[in-house]
Structure formats: C-alpha cells, structure tokens
Design an enzyme around this catalytic site. Sequence first.
Site, PDB file in Angstrom:
ATOM      1  NE  ARG A 145      -7.535   6.014   0.966  1.00 51.31           N
ATOM      2  CZ  ARG A 145      -7.232   6.459  -0.255  1.00 51.31           C
ATOM      3  NH1 ARG A 145      -8.173   6.855  -1.061  1.00 51.31           N
ATOM      4  NH2 ARG A 145      -5.974   6.504  -0.671  1.00 51.31           N
ATOM      5  CD  GLU A 195      -2.141   3.279   3.830  1.00 56.68           C
ATOM      6  OE1 GLU A 195      -3.241   3.543   3.337  1.00 56.68           O
ATOM      7  OE2 GLU A 195      -1.089   3.802   3.409  1.00 56.68           O
ATOM      8  NE  ARG A 199      -5.381   2.538   0.471  1.00 56.84           N
ATOM      9  CZ  ARG A 199      -6.192   2.485  -0.582  1.00 56.84           C
ATOM     10  NH1 ARG A 199      -7.117   1.570  -0.672  1.00 56.84           N
ATOM     11  NH2 ARG A 199      -6.075   3.353  -1.574  1.00 56.84           N
ATOM     12  CB  CYS A 214       2.301  -3.393  -3.162  1.00 60.50           C
ATOM     13  SG  CYS A 214       1.675  -4.895  -2.581  1.00 60.50           S
TER      14      CYS A 214
END
Length: 333
Positions: A154, A110, A156, A72
């Site tokens: 988790r 992702e 995402r 990112c």
Amino acid sequence: MNYKFIDLFAGIGGFRQGFEALGCECLFSSEIDIHARQMYCENFGELPLGDITQIDENQISNHDILLAGFPCQPFSIAGEKKGFEDTRGTLFFDIARILKAKEPKVVVLENVKHFKNHDGGKTLRVILDTLNELGYATNWEVLNAKDFGVPQNRERTIIVGSLNGVKFDFNKLEKKSPVRIVDILEKDGKFDYLEEGEYTLIENPKRQPSGLIFCGYRNKNIRTKGTRENTQHLSRVHKQPNRIYDANGTHPTIASQESAGRYFIYHEGRVRKLTMMECFRLMGFGDDFKLIGSKANLYNRIGNSIVVPMVEAIAKEIKVQILNAQNKKEFIP
Ligand SMILES: C[S@@+](CC[C@H](N)C(=O)[O-])C[C@H]1O[C@@H](n2cnc3c(N)ncnc32)[C@H](O)[C@@H]1O
C-alpha cells in the site's frame, strides 16, 4: 513531552492510533461521514465534529501537530501564483486556514500514491508553495506499508512540514523486516472457502517485486463485450476482485471502493476470503479495535484508512527530528 495534535479528515482514527501510541494527545477531531464518526466515538470516546468547512479555526485549541489524510481536489488557478488565497474553495484551504491561525509546529498530510501526478503535478506544487508561504519547511515521500511490519503493498504520499526549518528526513524512518499474509491470519474460525471448480490456479506462480504472489483467479463469468478475440479470459484474470494471492506473499492494497471485501487468498491448499478482522490486521489495527455498522461500511472505512504502524514510525521520527530537536527556540511562538 506530551505533544498535542488535531485529527482532521479523521476517518476511523488511523492517524490518532499511531500518534497516541507515541504518547501524544488529541485535542480536536473532524470527520463528515456518520459511520466513521460513530466508529471513532466507539473507539476513542469522542464524537468528531462534522464538516471542516463549517468549523471556525479560532474554536480549535492550540496544538503542536496537525494531521490530515484529506481528499484530493484540483485547484482552479488561472496561472498567477497567489499561494494561500488560490486554495480557497478546496478542502486543503481548510487545512491552510487552520495552519495560518494556529501555527502548529508540524503538519502531516497523507494522500494517494499518485498524488504527485494529480492535475499534472499542480496540486502538489500548490500545496507545497502554500505550506512554504505559511512558514513550513517541507519534504514528501511515497511510503509503502509493507516496509512497516504489515503484509500489504500500500503506497501513500506523505508530506511533512515543520515551522523550525527542519526538512523531515524520511530515510531515518525505522523499517521492519517483511511479513507474509500467513503471519496475520486468524487461526480458527468460520472461513468463507471457495469450492474447487469455483477457481483456477495458475502454474508456477512467481513472487513479484512488490512481494505479491498472484496464483489464480475466480472462475467468474467472462466479460466478452469490448474485449479482443482470444483475450477474453484475461478480463477475469485481471479484474482485481477475481484475483487470488498466495498467503506466503504480500497482499495488494485494501481499497475503499471494494465494499464487498472480495479479497481471496490461497492458503494450505484451499482458497478463502479474508475475514474482516484480517483486513483490519492488514492495516495494523489491533484486534480490540471495535467494529460497528454494516460490512459494506466497514470495508469502505478500512480501505480509506491509514496503516497504523507506518504512522507510529512517522510520529516517532517527528518527535526526534523536529519536536525534540535542539533548535526548539527557533519555533515561532
Ligand atoms: C482518506 S480518508 C482519511 C481516513 C483517516 N486517515 C483514517 O485513518 O481513517 C478522508 C476522510 O475525509 C472525510 N471528509 C471528506 N470531506 C470532509 C469534510 N468536508 N469535513 C470533514 N471530513 C471530510 C471523508 O469522509 C474521509 O473519511
């Protein structure tokens, strides 16, 4: 049909495992980290090429699907909406230039859970605008691994883009019933147990909405510096590597920063560390997945990866909703 894909920012190949399981074929991979590349090679028989910024898009074979779990980075846009050109100098630009040159039918990206808030929402906006400019209809959703048959909380962000105008429907993804940590534990082996006195169990632990059952903490030295009076004990309770979770619940996120693998569970009246294999099982990797290199590297790689059964569910729906769809003729040739 045997769809072809490319695996960018490939890590140890979580995306690849999931798409190969659905009969797709990998034509190209790129990953900069040497340990990840070696592990990828050990498991898939192919050493990924290195730094994507140094790879000419015209050297990459034509493919149907582009996969990328990319780092990112903020875009330095002055305000004027210029789209594709605005992304220059970031790793997303390398994804965009490959999309522009190769026109794969589908792109799957992702990123972390809070991706939508990155740089005040600008990062996601620029990415969606750029994909639209390149002809992709887009949709995105935050998915949780625990809904796909692994006991890990988790979350995402997944972005799916299609050239044939289909907006991917995340609601159609096949969800699985919840599993508990205990369901993926190794049955025997040499486990790293804590001695009584090295931990404290809390009274009446409760299952959280996420499925986690926080049930105690390791008795590590309390960090008092900077903490308010009478709250010192909380520093050890709240520090993630000190926390202990009941094996009847879900496990928290396996994090890339946790290079010592301090994941402790309470199981059958004792507290022990998860084994390396159990960490890989929490990500949905099979026991035959080959692990090489130092423990620190392995913990880092597994924390960076993507949950394989979640990828399989996405791959399955991409085939149904986009690639096998009736309106195939609408694809740009
Ligand atoms: C979030 S991880 C993706 C992991 C992958 N999905 C998996 O299953 O293991 C991002 C990866 O991008 C890699 N990376 C970062 N910069 C890169 C670059 N310039 N070229 C190629 N890979 C890069 C990192 O080393 C890291 O493995």
